[in-house]
Design a protein around this motif. Structure first.
Motif, mmCIF file in Angstrom:
data_model
loop_
_atom_site.group_PDB
_atom_site.id
_atom_site.type_symbol
_atom_site.label_atom_id
_atom_site.label_comp_id
_atom_site.label_asym_id
_atom_site.label_seq_id
_atom_site.Cartn_x
_atom_site.Cartn_y
_atom_site.Cartn_z
ATOM 1 N N ALA A 161 0.822 -1.213 0.000
ATOM 2 C CA ALA A 161 0.000 0.000 0.000
ATOM 3 C C ALA A 161 0.855 1.260 0.000
ATOM 4 C CB ALA A 161 -0.925 0.004 1.216
ATOM 5 N N ASP A 162 2.151 1.113 0.336
ATOM 6 C CA ASP A 162 3.050 2.281 0.292
ATOM 7 C C ASP A 162 3.036 2.916 -1.097
ATOM 8 O OD1 ASP A 162 3.669 1.441 2.821
ATOM 9 O OD2 ASP A 162 5.738 0.847 2.369
ATOM 10 N N LEU A 163 2.946 2.096 -2.141
ATOM 11 C CA LEU A 163 3.054 2.609 -3.514
ATOM 12 C C LEU A 163 1.836 3.440 -3.897
ATOM 13 C CD1 LEU A 163 4.630 -0.463 -5.363
ATOM 14 C CD2 LEU A 163 5.726 1.332 -3.992
ATOM 15 N N THR A 164 0.635 2.936 -3.571
ATOM 16 C CA THR A 164 -0.563 3.713 -3.906
ATOM 17 C C THR A 164 -0.641 4.971 -3.043
ATOM 18 O OG1 THR A 164 -1.788 2.237 -2.435
ATOM 19 C CG2 THR A 164 -1.934 1.817 -4.796
ATOM 20 N N GLU A 165 -0.116 4.884 -1.821
ATOM 21 C CA GLU A 165 -0.128 6.080 -0.969
ATOM 22 C C GLU A 165 0.783 7.151 -1.542
ATOM 23 O OE1 GLU A 165 -2.340 7.746 1.437
ATOM 24 O OE2 GLU A 165 -2.356 5.554 1.659
ATOM 25 N N LEU A 166 1.915 6.731 -2.075
ATOM 26 C CA LEU A 166 2.808 7.692 -2.719
ATOM 27 C C LEU A 166 2.130 8.350 -3.917
ATOM 28 C CD1 LEU A 166 6.183 5.775 -2.468
ATOM 29 C CD2 LEU A 166 5.905 8.204 -1.920
ATOM 30 N N GLY A 167 1.183 7.643 -4.539
ATOM 31 C CA GLY A 167 0.487 8.205 -5.683
ATOM 32 C C GLY A 167 -0.609 9.189 -5.332
ATOM 33 N N ASP A 183 10.673 -6.877 -5.652
ATOM 34 C CA ASP A 183 10.955 -6.783 -7.090
ATOM 35 C C ASP A 183 11.107 -5.301 -7.424
ATOM 36 O OD1 ASP A 183 10.802 -6.619 -9.890
ATOM 37 O OD2 ASP A 183 9.653 -8.487 -10.003
ATOM 38 N N ILE A 184 12.353 -4.846 -7.485
ATOM 39 C CA ILE A 184 12.592 -3.410 -7.610
ATOM 40 C C ILE A 184 12.216 -2.872 -8.993
ATOM 41 C CG2 ILE A 184 14.370 -1.614 -7.495
ATOM 42 C CD1 ILE A 184 15.661 -3.324 -5.263
ATOM 43 N N PRO A 185 12.575 -3.537 -10.092
ATOM 44 C CA PRO A 185 12.152 -2.999 -11.408
ATOM 45 C C PRO A 185 10.646 -2.838 -11.525
ATOM 46 C CG PRO A 185 13.863 -4.644 -11.690
ATOM 47 C CD PRO A 185 13.453 -4.705 -10.259
ATOM 48 N N ARG A 186 9.872 -3.858 -11.096
ATOM 49 C CA ARG A 186 8.413 -3.750 -11.193
ATOM 50 C C ARG A 186 7.886 -2.658 -10.250
ATOM 51 N NH1 ARG A 186 8.372 -9.589 -12.246
ATOM 52 N NH2 ARG A 186 7.377 -9.898 -14.284
ATOM 53 N N THR A 187 8.537 -2.494 -9.091
ATOM 54 C CA THR A 187 8.121 -1.442 -8.156
ATOM 55 C C THR A 187 8.280 -0.062 -8.781
ATOM 56 O OG1 THR A 187 8.679 -2.791 -6.213
ATOM 57 C CG2 THR A 187 8.556 -0.404 -5.898
ATOM 58 N N LEU A 188 9.416 0.159 -9.447
ATOM 59 C CA LEU A 188 9.653 1.457 -10.080
ATOM 60 C C LEU A 188 8.661 1.688 -11.227
ATOM 61 C CD1 LEU A 188 13.564 1.555 -10.062
ATOM 62 C CD2 LEU A 188 11.994 2.867 -8.628
ATOM 63 N N GLU A 189 8.321 0.647 -11.948
ATOM 64 C CA GLU A 189 7.318 0.774 -13.011
ATOM 65 C C GLU A 189 5.961 1.160 -12.420
ATOM 66 O OE1 GLU A 189 7.376 0.743 -16.209
ATOM 67 O OE2 GLU A 189 9.471 0.161 -16.543
ATOM 68 N N TYR A 190 5.628 0.526 -11.296
ATOM 69 C CA TYR A 190 4.349 0.810 -10.643
ATOM 70 C C TYR A 190 4.307 2.267 -10.170
ATOM 71 C CZ TYR A 190 0.143 -0.214 -7.905
ATOM 72 O OH TYR A 190 -1.141 -0.236 -7.418
ATOM 73 N N LEU A 191 5.426 2.754 -9.601
ATOM 74 C CA LEU A 191 5.492 4.146 -9.151
ATOM 75 C C LEU A 191 5.336 5.113 -10.318
ATOM 76 C CD1 LEU A 191 8.360 3.869 -6.505
ATOM 77 C CD2 LEU A 191 5.970 4.441 -6.040
ATOM 78 N N GLY A 195 2.398 8.074 -11.053
ATOM 79 C CA GLY A 195 2.768 9.473 -11.217
ATOM 80 C C GLY A 195 3.679 10.007 -10.140
ATOM 81 N N VAL A 196 4.421 9.124 -9.501
ATOM 82 C CA VAL A 196 5.306 9.530 -8.405
ATOM 83 C C VAL A 196 6.647 9.983 -8.969
ATOM 84 C CG1 VAL A 196 6.483 8.781 -6.300
ATOM 85 C CG2 VAL A 196 4.182 7.917 -6.832
ATOM 86 N N CYS A 197 7.097 11.157 -8.557
ATOM 87 C CA CYS A 197 8.424 11.639 -8.942
ATOM 88 C C CYS A 197 9.457 10.878 -8.130
ATOM 89 C CB CYS A 197 8.531 13.142 -8.687
ATOM 90 S SG CYS A 197 10.155 13.824 -9.083
ATOM 91 N N VAL A 198 10.324 10.135 -8.814
ATOM 92 C CA VAL A 198 11.351 9.321 -8.144
ATOM 93 C C VAL A 198 12.724 9.868 -8.513
ATOM 94 C CG1 VAL A 198 12.367 7.026 -7.906
ATOM 95 C CG2 VAL A 198 9.878 7.273 -8.167
ATOM 96 N N ALA A 199 13.548 10.110 -7.500
ATOM 97 C CA ALA A 199 14.904 10.612 -7.729
ATOM 98 C C ALA A 199 15.868 9.906 -6.801
ATOM 99 C CB ALA A 199 14.964 12.121 -7.503
ATOM 100 N N SER A 200 17.100 9.766 -7.242
ATOM 101 C CA SER A 200 18.167 9.295 -6.358
ATOM 102 C C SER A 200 18.849 10.519 -5.759
ATOM 103 C CB SER A 200 19.172 8.433 -7.121
ATOM 104 O OG SER A 200 19.700 9.155 -8.222
ATOM 105 N N PHE A 201 19.592 10.294 -4.677
ATOM 106 C CA PHE A 201 20.278 11.400 -4.008
ATOM 107 C C PHE A 201 21.768 11.105 -3.917
ATOM 108 C CE2 PHE A 201 22.010 13.619 -0.352
ATOM 109 C CZ PHE A 201 21.512 14.911 -0.507
#
Length: 697
Positions: A161-167, A183-191, A195-201
């Motif tokens: 549910a973390d992913l939909t909450e981020l949305g 599953d990190i690749p599928r997680t990033l696709e889902y994000l 419409g979640v802005c994803v960035a590395s730091f």
């Protein structure tokens, strides 16, 4: 002020606010949010489900300290007995951690209504923490790693549910990416779909981290190099009102990163164990983390601790940059940081002489007495400023010394941070004060030269430092400066709508500011007089002679009634009056609404001030008293520090007592060190508060 014994009424730890049903904000968090100070939300499943005892408690406290050290205020969110608490106290955090796992629910969005309705306790997941943080106005949240699409999630449809909450919830989440067990690749696709802005730091090549290791094999769309870059992105995100979250992935510090091949083997082995034991649903993640810790012989747990502490540091830096605050709470000599309290008052070189002649009592008869001489930095304003600097973290001081040998000596005895706005006047001598104490430690005579503060702290000088007023949450003024300087100080307070804390200093000059126009003196919202000073202030405000000679030697009941009668004459003029009663303690007259929300005392407005109430606090016993000259100033510093931190009123008084106790046991007016750090100070005054509550009648 000599402190003899403790007595404090019971205090509530939290403010229930009508704006957030079922949510209670710690006073410090409420004050910080009200004044746009940087706050970082922290989840509590790390405490309830993520780590074993005692690492869970130790880590949670260390994470909070990381946030404080890097310029923000931590707000750990958890649920206790059906109440969602924003800013768990140390006691509540430990209590939640010690509850049996079957009595604490791992709470996501779906679980919140059930846990609240049943009056149960719970640890908030990323999703639940985001919801609560957004409800109360916290913009930045630090965690270890978020949930995601589980391995084989395309078959099981197990998606956190973390992913939909981020949305759908606009909170910035700072983490070390997605937990390695997912599953990190599928997680990033889902994000991306959400419409979640994803960035590395600060990640080489913009690679997105995967919790235990620094390289998930996936690249983030964007890479942020500094906290300021991240803050700029978040500022634009807020302005666009996108109503979705931002995810910032911070690689685990390199020295703690795991070997990717070994970690992958451990994850697969833990997955086999989970399948064999039939672990499903929301129990999968805590089970896998525990199993991996066992398989890796604790190395994964140490990595988890390191990454969450690092994420807290980065989140605090980003929150501070977003709020326009400095990236560290510690004072820096090379720049001014906003939100520093400002003190305007006297700096004095104190020469004290304590008679050690035990054969005869001292008389002011011209005879020579054997005495121990000591030299120290003094002055009411300077003492309070140094106390605040050592207890709160930083402060600005406007004061004056001469360009002479005594001035050089005084500056050498002061922290450099207090010298930033010091006036050095070639035409005036540094203020010198000689104090004579008898063999019992009682002050018998004070000789002082105070002209420099009258001549050198001018309206022109104060106006030249208007930026210090602009950025201050509170101005502290002592009565040693001229009436013209007081007028200018109050004009600046009026301009920037600042509350002023007035330290009357001496009975002969305590009434000085109250001869100024009322539209200026109304900005004096807090005062701390002794009885003689209180009498002077009452006479100055009312224009009537008070036919009473204060005497602290009378019976306490009589003394309290006499003091209350005086306070009633002027209480409507202030938010709070702290009347010091010698070795009896202090009597406070304060706005009734400040009893559980002391931040009201910092309200600079004067219209419709609520009725006042009084509360007496008996003085605690202090063993091994060495020096009484700075106890009152340290009380001010402790009280003001706790007040600026958003503590409740009783905690502010307890902090004042504890700071004064340290001063009484110190050779100098202000101790070289009050406490080793801010946490030690808070722990000590909360211990004091408990003792006072236990002894209350």
């Amino acid at each position: 002020m000599l402190f003899r014994r403790y007595l404090l009424p019971a205090a509530t730890k939290f403010i229930r606010t009508k704006h957030y049903q079922h949510i209670e904000l710690h006073p410090e968090i409420k004050y910080a949010l009200r004044h746009d100070q940087p706050v970082v939300a922290l989840e509590s499943t790390i405490i309830t489900h993520g780590m074993p005892m005692p690492e869970n408690v130790t880590t949670a406290l260390q994470v909070e300290e990381q946030v404080r050290q890097h310029g923000a205020i931590p707000a750990t969110i958890g649920i206790i007995d059906g109440c969602i608490k924003v800013g768990l106290t140390g006691e509540e955090l430990t209590s939640l951690a010690k509850k049996p796992r079957n009595e604490v629910i791992k709470c996501s969005r779906r679980d919140l209504p059930y846990v609240v309705a049943r009056g149960q306790s719970g640890g908030t997941t990323v999703a639940a923490t985001m919801i609560v943080a957004h409800r109360v106005g916290i913009k930045v949240f630090a965690t270890g790693g978020i949930g995601g699409v589980h391995r084989e999630g395309h078959v099981s449809m197990d998606v956190s549910a973390d992913l939909t909450e981020l949305g759908r919830t606009p909170v910035a989440v700072v983490c070390s990416g997605v937990k390695s067990i997912l599953d990190i690749p599928r997680t990033l696709e889902y994000l991306e779909t959400q419409g979640v802005c994803v960035a590395s730091f600060d990640s080489p090549g913009g690679v997105f981290p995967d919790f235990y290791t620094r390289d998930s094999g996936c690249k983030a769309a964007y890479n942020l190099s500094t906290p300021q870059e991240a803050a700029d992105l978040l500022r634009s995100w807020r302005e666009l009102k996108l109503q979705s979250g931002v995810l910032i992935g911070v690689p685990i510090p390199e020295e703690f990163a795991a070997d990717k091949a070994k970690m992958e083997a451990a994850i697969k082995a833990a997955g086999v164990q989970a399948l064999a034991q039939g672990v499903t649903g929301k129990e999968v993640t805590p089970f896998l983390l525990s199993a991996i810790a066992n398989i890796t012989q604790g190395s994964s747990l140490q990595a988890n601790i390191a990454l969450i502490k690092n994420n807290a540091k980065v989140a605090a830096q980003i929150a501070a940059a977003l709020a326009g605050a400095p990236a560290t709470k510690q004072s820096e000599d090379n720049g001014e940081s906003p939100k520093k309290p400002l003190v305007v008052g006297a700096s004095i070189l104190d020469l004290s002489f304590t008679v050690d002649d035990q054969k005869r009592d001292m008389q002011l008869d011209g005879a020579t007495y054997s005495a121990v001489a000591k030299q120290a930095a003094g002055g009411v304003g300077r003492n309070i400023a140094e106390g605040i600097y050592k207890l709160y973290g930083d402060v600005n001081l406007i004061s004056a010394v001469g360009k002479d040998q005594m001035g050089e000596t005084l500056l050498q005895l002061m922290p450099k941070a207090l010298q930033r706005s010091m006036i050095q006047d070639e035409s005036q001598a540094t203020s010198l004060c000689s104090l004579i104490f008898d063999k019992f430690g009682d002050c018998k005579l004070i000789l002082g030269n105070m002209e420099i503060h009258q001549c050198s702290i001018t309206p022109e000088t104060l106006r030249a430092h208007r930026h210090l007023f602009r950025d201050a949450p509170l101005v502290i003024m002592d009565s040693n400066i001229s009436e013209q300087a007081m007028e200018c100080t109050l004009q600046q307070a009026q301009r920037y709508q600042l509350p002023v804390f007035f330290e009357p200093t001496d009975m002969f000059i305590a009434g000085k500011p109250f001869h100024l126009p009322p539209d200026l003196t109304q900005h004096i919202r807090l005062i701390k007089p002794n009885l003689q000073e209180l009498k002077t202030i009452v006479e100055a405000i009312t224009g009537q002679t008070v036919d009473w000679q204060p005497n602290t030697k009378v019976e306490r009941v009589q003394l309290l009634q006499q003091t209350k009668d005086l306070l009633k004459k002027i209480e409507s003029c202030f938010n709070c009056i702290i009347a010091t009663l010698g070795d009896h303690g202090v009597l406070l007259s304060f706005r009734a609404d400040a009893a559980n929300d002391a931040s009201c005392l910092l309200d600079a407005t004067t219209s419709e001030v609520p009725p006042h109430t009084t509360r007496f606090y008996a003085a605690p016993i202090v063993p091994n008293i060495v020096n009484v000259s700075g106890a009152g100033d340290s009380f001010c510093a402790g009280f003001i520090t706790a007040l600026l931190q958003g503590r409740i009123l009783d905690e502010c008084v307890a902090a004042g007592f504890v700071a004064a106790e340290r001063a009484l046991q110190s050779e100098s007016a202000v101790p070289a060190t009050y406490f080793s750090n801010a946490v030690a100070f808070e722990d000590r005054y909360k211990q004091t508060l408990k003792t006072l509550q236990q002894q209350s009648i």
